[in-house]
Design a protein around this motif. Structure first.
Motif, PDB file in Angstrom:
ATOM      1  N   UNK A   9       0.794  -1.231   0.000  1.00 47.37           N
ATOM      2  CA  UNK A   9       0.000   0.000   0.000  1.00 47.37           C
ATOM      3  C   UNK A   9       0.823   1.277   0.000  1.00 47.37           C
ATOM      4  N   UNK A  10       2.129   1.191   0.216  1.00 52.15           N
ATOM      5  CA  UNK A  10       2.999   2.362   0.179  1.00 52.15           C
ATOM      6  C   UNK A  10       3.117   3.114   1.488  1.00 52.15           C
ATOM      7  N   UNK A  11       2.425   2.681   2.532  1.00 56.64           N
ATOM      8  CA  UNK A  11       2.522   3.345   3.835  1.00 56.64           C
ATOM      9  C   UNK A  11       3.885   3.059   4.469  1.00 56.64           C
ATOM     10  N   UNK A  12       4.200   3.841   5.477  1.00 55.74           N
ATOM     11  CA  UNK A  12       5.469   3.677   6.192  1.00 55.74           C
ATOM     12  C   UNK A  12       5.505   2.331   6.917  1.00 55.74           C
ATOM     13  N   UNK A  13       6.709   1.767   7.010  1.00 54.54           N
ATOM     14  CA  UNK A  13       6.924   0.554   7.793  1.00 54.54           C
ATOM     15  C   UNK A  13       7.463   0.946   9.155  1.00 54.54           C
ATOM     16  N   UNK A  14       7.142   0.155  10.163  1.00 57.12           N
ATOM     17  CA  UNK A  14       7.687   0.353  11.504  1.00 57.12           C
ATOM     18  C   UNK A  14       8.225  -0.978  11.999  1.00 57.12           C
TER      19      UNK A  14
END
Length: 185
Positions: A9-14
């Protein structure tokens, strides 16, 4: 290089704990980055008691003699990969007989290397001129005069000392698995 964004989805990874290990996970969806892996293959092609070797024209190992091989493509069966790599590097046609050795090399990109015993079918070795600059069939005695890579020396030793057939393709599994490559003892 470490992944920073979700491949779905292109969101940030944590970083969070998943299955008792720290892993990169998406902040928006269920994606988990399980790590970086590569799978390499190598061929042990024998003709008249001699094994096919290539001299590397590129790093890593430029100038060293090795068995032909390479890396699998995402949607390619591993046994198709090694047939393709041998043909691309040497113009020799060979078919898979068995899996004779595995190398497991954990590092930043975890590498698994699968070595195949292959039956020579046709062709005289011709180097591709890109990845390899020389190719030929050599006896163990002839290899002693060449600058053979240590890992290839180990593979040749394994191939010459094997007592069984290794893992062979399961041509008739008890259940159908379309698209799978299955090997068994």
């Amino acid at each position: 290089m470490e992944a920073k964004f979700c491949m779905l989805c292109g969101s940030a990874l944590e970083t969070r704990t998943v299955d008792d290990a720290l892993r990169l996970a998406c902040t928006s969806c269920s994606y988990v980055h399980w790590g970086n892996y590569s799978v390499g293959v190598g061929a042990l092609v024998e003709r008249e008691g001699k094994l096919l070797l290539v001299r590397r024209a590129q790093e890593p190992g430029k100038g060293k003699w090795t068995n032909p091989g390479g890396y699998i493509e995402q949607s390619e069966l591993i046994e198709d990969t090694i047939v393709r790599e041998v043909l691309e590097e040497t113009q020799v046609t060979a078919e898979v007989q068995s899996i004779v050795a595995l190398r497991d090399l954990p590092r930043s990109i975890h590498n698994l290397y699968v070595a195949f015993s292959m039956k020579y079918i046709a062709g005289d070795p011709v180097p591709d001129g890109v990845e390899v600059d020389q190719a030929g069939f050599f006896s163990v005695e002839e290899m002693e005069q060449l600058d053979v890579a240590d890992f290839t020396k180990w593979l040749v030793s394994v191939a010459k000392q094997q007592s069984g057939t290794g893992l062979v393709k399961d041509e008739n599994p008890i259940v159908s698995f379309p698209g799978y490559g299955l090997f068994k003892v």
